[in-house]
Design an enzyme around this catalytic site. Structure first.
Site, PDB file in Angstrom:
ATOM      1  CG  ASP A 128      32.549  -8.644  35.888  1.00 28.69           C
ATOM      2  OD1 ASP A 128      31.903  -7.801  35.239  1.00 28.69           O
ATOM      3  OD2 ASP A 128      33.786  -8.652  35.987  1.00 28.69           O
ATOM      4  CE1 TYR A 147      32.858  -5.082  42.059  1.00 25.45           C
ATOM      5  CE2 TYR A 147      33.742  -2.981  42.810  1.00 25.45           C
ATOM      6  CZ  TYR A 147      32.959  -3.707  41.928  1.00 25.45           C
ATOM      7  OH  TYR A 147      32.297  -3.065  40.920  1.00 25.45           O
ATOM      8  CE1 TYR A 159      34.515  -2.156  32.814  1.00 30.19           C
ATOM      9  CE2 TYR A 159      35.812  -0.185  32.371  1.00 30.19           C
ATOM     10  CZ  TYR A 159      34.712  -0.975  32.115  1.00 30.19           C
ATOM     11  OH  TYR A 159      33.801  -0.596  31.161  1.00 30.19           O
TER      12      TYR A 159
END
Ligand SMILES: [Zn+2]
Ligand SMILES: [Zn+2]
Length: 404
Positions: A231, A297, A369
């Site tokens: 992102d 992440y 996501y």
């Protein structure tokens, strides 16, 4: 009809140059140029008819003199290649339609099965001459460039084959998109909103790597092909994200990637950092695009209300290893098809707190996501951390720490 009659018939149409005459029988004998073959046919034709030999006097009715200009064309091609680094090339051409029609008419009328099209002769003959002038090899399969000789408007266009190199990048600053985005108001034309840059964001990873590369390769532009993307507000840390850079229209194609790496890291200092791994080809773009890499992440999560470490761990353990059903997130619904995608969470765990926020590390399948995994996206992602805790939870910072 024998060759003798065919030659008579061709010459009866009008004045025809040796190249065009020879080309009608182009597949008959090896080791001769069309011009040599045409000359031989003309001589033997004269002998057979016992007529005095004469060279054609008027302009060839088939090619209109094109075949006499191979040297001139080669000279022009060589000139337009000056200053471009290449080791191989190929000649392409566009022939005026009337010329093609002339020769095709003869093929049909005289049933000439062994004829070669003018285009083929031109490409080969001009190619030989360009090779002599430049010392570079003609290579039909993997040329460094194509020189297109267009006889319809007498121009030469050079199409330089792109070069590709691979590497991985780390994005150290938030708010940089991976690739260039056109300004939403003017779609790239330039307006007040974008300060007449035509861009939504002043920089992108693509441009931060691409600008020094475009200068080094004297290229037209650079296209970044990433192995997925993070992102815009996420950093890309750890070992970095693999990419292939395509240099479009490079006038230089051999350089030291080590120096380029240094130059990129110097000019993008503190924002983007690259490790260049080597030269590659277009195939690598397909591979990197289709790569279904896992991503790890590191996120900062804000959770409403009091949550004990035990309760958090309990919620995380029901997500760990689970397949999450994610309907296209609201934030991207305008540009992605609305459907439900199953994606697996391979690993998830808490790594303490930063202020009031929880640090959570997640490894997910490509396409998971993360923000929605935490927030639940109003019930569109199931299960979610928010849903399991029974309270609002949201990602306030997100970094990719590992790809692959
Ligand atoms: Zn001709
Ligand atoms: Zn604009």
């Amino acid at each position: 009809m024998g060759i003798e009659e065919q030659v008579s018939a061709i010459l009866a149409y009008g004045e025809c140059c040796d190249s065009c005459l020879g080309r009608f029988f182009g597949k008959l004998s090896f080791g001769l140029t069309n011009r040599e073959r045409g000359h031989a046919l003309r001589v033997s034709h004269g002998l057979a008819l016992n007529t005095p030999f004469r060279e054609p006097e008027a302009i060839c009715w088939i090619c209109g003199g094109i075949c006499d200009r191979f040297d001139v064309m080669a000279e022009k091609v060589a000139e337009s290649l000056a200053g471009i680094e290449f080791s191989s090339f190929v000649i392409g051409s566009r022939i005026p339609p009337l010329v093609a029609e002339n020769e095709e008419m003869c093929w049909g009328d005289l049933h000439l099965a062994g004829a070669e099209p003018l285009k083929t002769e031109l490409n080969r003959e001009v190619g030989k001459r360009v090779s002599e002038r430049t010392g570079r090899e003609a290579d039909l399969r993997h040329p460094d460039l194509v020189a297109l000789v267009d006889l319809r408007d007498d121009t030469i266009t050079v199409q330089i084959t792109p070069v590709f190199f691979s590497g991985s990048y780390r994005k150290l600053e938030r708010g940089i998109p991976q690739t260039h985005w056109d300004c939403r108001s003017c779609h790239g034309a330039g307006c007040e909103r974008c300060d007449f840059t035509g861009k939504q964001y002043q920089d992108s990873v693509e441009e931060l790597i691409g600008r020094p590369a475009v200068a080094a390769f004297a290229a037209e532009w650079a296209v970044l092909h990433g192995c997925g993307r993070e992102d815009i507000d996420a950093r890309m840390l750890g070992g970095g994200r693999p990419f292939v850079m395509e240099m479009v229209g490079p006038r230089i194609r051999s350089l030291d990637l080590g120096s380029l790496e240094q130059e990129i890291n110097r000019s993008a200092s503190g924002r983007v950092e690259v490790t260049l791994t080597g030269w590659t080809g277009r195939d690598a773009v397909e591979i990197i695009k289709s790569e279904r890499a896992h991503k790890k992440y590191r996120i900062l999560v804000e959770i409403d209300g009091e949550v004990s470490p035990e309760k958090l761990e309990q919620a995380l353990s029901s997500i760990r290893g689970a397949t999450i059903r994610q309907r296209t997130p609201e934030r991207v619904a305008h540009r992605r098809a609305d459907r439900v995608r199953p994606r697996k969470v391979l690993e998830i765990g808490s790594a303490g707190k930063e202020g009031s926020a929880f640090v959570i590390e997640v490894t997910g399948e490509s396409g998971l996501y993360i923000k929605e995994l935490i927030s639940g996206d109003h019930g569109r992602t199931e299960p979610s951390l928010s849903g399991l805790l029974g309270t609002e939870a949201r990602v306030i910072a997100l970094d990719v720490v590992q790809v692959g």
